[in-house]
Design a protein around this motif. Structure first.
Motif, PDB file in Angstrom:
ATOM      1  N   THR A   2       0.920  -1.135  -0.135  1.00 29.71           N
ATOM      2  CA  THR A   2      -0.004   0.080  -0.054  1.00 29.71           C
ATOM      3  C   THR A   2       0.898   1.212  -0.071  1.00 29.71           C
ATOM      4  N   SER A   3       0.665   2.060  -0.874  1.00 21.71           N
ATOM      5  CA  SER A   3       1.399   3.384  -1.156  1.00 21.71           C
ATOM      6  C   SER A   3       0.835   4.234  -0.133  1.00 21.71           C
ATOM      7  N   VAL A   4       1.957   4.951   0.748  1.00 18.74           N
ATOM      8  CA  VAL A   4       1.567   5.818   1.796  1.00 18.74           C
ATOM      9  C   VAL A   4       2.322   6.997   1.557  1.00 18.74           C
ATOM     10  N   GLY A   5       1.732   8.264   2.405  1.00 24.77           N
ATOM     11  CA  GLY A   5       2.564   9.362   2.450  1.00 24.77           C
ATOM     12  C   GLY A   5       2.398   9.970   3.922  1.00 24.77           C
ATOM     13  N   VAL A   6       3.392  10.718   4.433  1.00 27.06           N
ATOM     14  CA  VAL A   6       3.243  11.341   5.555  1.00 27.06           C
ATOM     15  C   VAL A   6       3.149  12.870   5.399  1.00 27.06           C
ATOM     16  N   LEU A   7       2.441  13.440   6.062  1.00 24.85           N
ATOM     17  CA  LEU A   7       2.065  15.003   6.077  1.00 24.85           C
ATOM     18  C   LEU A   7       2.910  15.535   7.333  1.00 24.85           C
ATOM     19  N   GLY A   8       3.514  16.599   7.059  1.00 22.85           N
ATOM     20  CA  GLY A   8       4.227  17.169   8.070  1.00 22.85           C
ATOM     21  C   GLY A   8       5.476  16.310   8.522  1.00 22.85           C
ATOM     22  N   ALA A   9       6.016  15.648   7.668  1.00 20.15           N
ATOM     23  CA  ALA A   9       7.123  14.682   7.955  1.00 20.15           C
ATOM     24  C   ALA A   9       8.305  14.887   8.605  1.00 20.15           C
ATOM     25  N   THR A  10       8.577  16.132   8.727  1.00 20.57           N
ATOM     26  CA  THR A  10       9.921  16.669   9.334  1.00 20.57           C
ATOM     27  C   THR A  10      10.000  17.164  10.896  1.00 20.57           C
ATOM     28  N   GLY A  11       8.545  17.140  11.285  1.00 24.28           N
ATOM     29  CA  GLY A  11       8.575  17.557  12.937  1.00 24.28           C
ATOM     30  C   GLY A  11       8.747  16.058  13.753  1.00 24.28           C
ATOM     31  N   ALA A  12       8.611  16.416  14.959  1.00 26.98           N
ATOM     32  CA  ALA A  12       8.941  15.360  15.846  1.00 26.98           C
ATOM     33  C   ALA A  12       7.934  14.204  15.702  1.00 26.98           C
ATOM     34  N   ASP A  28       4.225   1.017   1.913  1.00 33.33           N
ATOM     35  CA  ASP A  28       5.507   1.712   1.645  1.00 33.33           C
ATOM     36  C   ASP A  28       5.278   3.013   1.321  1.00 33.33           C
ATOM     37  N   VAL A  29       6.201   3.802   2.123  1.00 33.78           N
ATOM     38  CA  VAL A  29       6.388   5.217   2.018  1.00 33.78           C
ATOM     39  C   VAL A  29       6.775   6.005   0.781  1.00 33.78           C
ATOM     40  N   SER A  30       5.930   6.664   0.174  1.00 38.22           N
ATOM     41  CA  SER A  30       6.028   7.037  -1.354  1.00 38.22           C
ATOM     42  C   SER A  30       6.173   8.789  -1.291  1.00 38.22           C
ATOM     43  N   VAL A  31       5.577   9.248  -0.276  1.00 40.20           N
ATOM     44  CA  VAL A  31       5.204  10.657  -0.247  1.00 40.20           C
ATOM     45  C   VAL A  31       5.588  11.340   1.043  1.00 40.20           C
ATOM     46  N   LEU A  32       6.560  12.469   0.882  1.00 40.98           N
ATOM     47  CA  LEU A  32       6.699  12.934   2.306  1.00 40.98           C
ATOM     48  C   LEU A  32       6.523  14.589   1.993  1.00 40.98           C
ATOM     49  N   THR A  33       5.596  15.322   2.996  1.00 34.47           N
ATOM     50  CA  THR A  33       5.392  16.666   2.655  1.00 34.47           C
ATOM     51  C   THR A  33       5.651  17.320   4.081  1.00 34.47           C
ATOM     52  N   ALA A  34       5.984  18.627   3.786  1.00 32.70           N
ATOM     53  CA  ALA A  34       6.395  19.596   4.830  1.00 32.70           C
ATOM     54  C   ALA A  34       5.957  20.993   4.366  1.00 32.70           C
ATOM     55  N   SER A  35       6.565  22.086   5.147  1.00 33.00           N
ATOM     56  CA  SER A  35       6.125  23.515   4.906  1.00 33.00           C
ATOM     57  C   SER A  35       6.868  23.607   3.679  1.00 33.00           C
ATOM     58  N   PRO A  36       6.241  24.907   2.924  1.00 36.34           N
ATOM     59  CA  PRO A  36       7.199  25.416   1.782  1.00 36.34           C
ATOM     60  C   PRO A  36       8.510  25.480   1.919  1.00 36.34           C
ATOM     61  N   ALA A  37       9.165  26.052   2.830  1.00 37.85           N
ATOM     62  CA  ALA A  37      10.365  26.327   3.142  1.00 37.85           C
ATOM     63  C   ALA A  37      11.160  25.078   2.980  1.00 37.85           C
ATOM     64  N   SER A  38      10.525  23.826   3.395  1.00 33.83           N
ATOM     65  CA  SER A  38      11.514  22.567   3.064  1.00 33.83           C
ATOM     66  C   SER A  38      11.002  21.950   1.754  1.00 33.83           C
ATOM     67  N   ALA A  39      10.243  22.187   1.097  1.00 37.38           N
ATOM     68  CA  ALA A  39      10.007  21.710  -0.266  1.00 37.38           C
ATOM     69  C   ALA A  39      10.873  21.694  -1.104  1.00 37.38           C
ATOM     70  N   GLY A  40      11.207  20.627  -1.934  1.00 36.13           N
ATOM     71  CA  GLY A  40      12.304  20.634  -2.568  1.00 36.13           C
ATOM     72  C   GLY A  40      13.785  20.160  -2.335  1.00 36.13           C
ATOM     73  N   LEU A  79      -2.898   8.488   3.805  1.00 33.11           N
ATOM     74  CA  LEU A  79      -2.023   9.422   3.957  1.00 33.11           C
ATOM     75  C   LEU A  79      -1.881   9.565   5.588  1.00 33.11           C
ATOM     76  N   PHE A  80      -0.708   9.576   5.990  1.00 31.67           N
ATOM     77  CA  PHE A  80      -0.603  10.070   7.614  1.00 31.67           C
ATOM     78  C   PHE A  80      -0.563  11.108   8.074  1.00 31.67           C
ATOM     79  N   SER A  81      -1.010  12.086   8.819  1.00 35.98           N
ATOM     80  CA  SER A  81      -0.870  13.283   9.100  1.00 35.98           C
ATOM     81  C   SER A  81      -0.410  13.660  10.346  1.00 35.98           C
TER      82      SER A  81
END
Length: 343
Positions: A2-12, A28-40, A79-81
């Motif tokens: 199962t393809s999953v993502g983590v929203l807010g992945a950089t915090g604690a 299977d972790v395929s997506v990690l998101t964070a604030s615009p400052a970390s994107a890229g 998605l895990f938030s």
């Protein structure tokens, strides 16, 4: 997988998600998101990894995306938030409207009438509220919440004791500093100190507990009738929320009756579910955060010090607040969603 993502992945809590999902047998972790400052940035660059195990190599070089529905591939199943509640309140409904299923640790919407608030071993049937949610909101996706870290420590024990007729609960918590996030409590504030107030925590425990213990009627959750009151305190332990619980019941169970009920609390056949759910100690000075927070790989609840009082029962319970109380709870909810065909 199962393809999953983590929203807010950089915090604690996001980092704890990534740690727990490393090597997961189903996800299977395929997506990690964070604030615009970390994107890229790569996840290794963006995360500033602070856990006591190495950053998982499978995701270390993954490019972090902005937390935006348009940035998430359509074939992401779950998605895990770990988003801050204000961000979650804005973004999670957009994701659900776009068709994504979100298992969220964020505090927003936990008591919304059509949002399942779930501890799988306690109220798995509340997931059926998803049908109500989809009908009312017109979503193809779904939003499921796990409760507050202090609530989830106590409620499995209350669910086990409810067979004796739960009437009234008072809890006093001793909550670890990690519950406030990495920068949440300054060392000058907490060292040699106890802070007898955690903003909003008492209300969360008092309301969420009754929803979790309530009955799903097919259209709504009828809250449990028990009266719950809480006093929440921040103490200088790193991880593990310890709670002193006082309970009044219809029946008059003995400490042995209560110990048996706690030990017999049901578990589930899911990868992250501990067995037993509740580890019961006979020693009067257990559980303790340093010794017992990793029971069941951090997913079990520990209980002990069971005794009768003039008004009912008293016992202590403990759980790891960033594993069972946060990321691990959401992962377990995700496993339940997958096993029951909601993805």
């Amino acid at each position: 997988m199962t393809s999953v993502g983590v929203l807010g992945a950089t915090g604690a809590v996001g980092q704890r998600f990534v740690q727990l999902l490393d090597g997961h047998p189903e996800f299977d972790v395929s997506v990690l998101t964070a604030s615009p400052a970390s994107a890229g940035d790569s996840y290794r660059e963006a995360a500033k990894w602070r856990l006591d195990t190495p950053i998982p190599e499978d995701v270390a070089e993954t490019t972090v995306r902005a937390t935006d529905p348009e940035e998430i591939p359509d074939d992401t199943d779950l998605l895990f938030s770990a988003l801050p509640s204000d961000v979650g309140a804005a973004v999670e409904p957009e994701l659900c409207e776009a068709g994504f299923v979100v298992s969220s640790n964020s505090s927003n919407a936990r008591t919304d009438e059509d949002v399942p608030l779930v501890i799988p071993e306690v109220n798995a049937d509340h997931l059926d509220l998803i049908d109500v949610q989809r009908d009312e909101r017109g979503w193809d996706g779904a939003l499921v919440k796990n409760p507050n870290c202090s609530t989830i420590t106590m409620v499995p024990t209350l669910a086990a004791i409810d067979e004796f007729g739960l009437e009234r609960v008072h809890v006093s918590t001793l909550q670890a500093v990690s519950g406030a996030g990495y920068s949440g409590v300054s060392s000058m504030e907490i060292l040699d100190n106890v802070v007898p107030h955690i903003g909003g925590e008492e209300a969360k425990m008092e309301t969420e507990s009754r929803k979790l213990l309530g009955e799903f009627t097919g259209a709504e959750v009828q809250y449990h009738d028990a009266v719950v009151s809480a006093s929440c305190n921040r103490v200088p332990t790193l991880d593990g929320h310890l709670e002193n619980v006082f309970v009044e019941t219809d029946d008059d169970p003995t400490p042995a009756d209560v110990a048996d009920a706690l030990a017999d609390a049901p578990t589930l056949d899911l990868p992250s579910a501990p067995d037993p759910l509740i580890r019961v100690f006979e020693e009067p000075d257990r559980p303790q955060p340093r010794l017992d927070r990793m029971a069941g790989d951090g997913m079990a609840v520990a209980a002990g010090g069971i005794q009768t009082t003039d008004t009912g029962l008293q016992y202590n319970c403990l759980a790891h607040n960033t594993i069972r109380g946060a990321a691990g709870a959401s992962v377990l909810n995700g496993e339940l969603l997958a096993s029951e065909g909601w993805l």
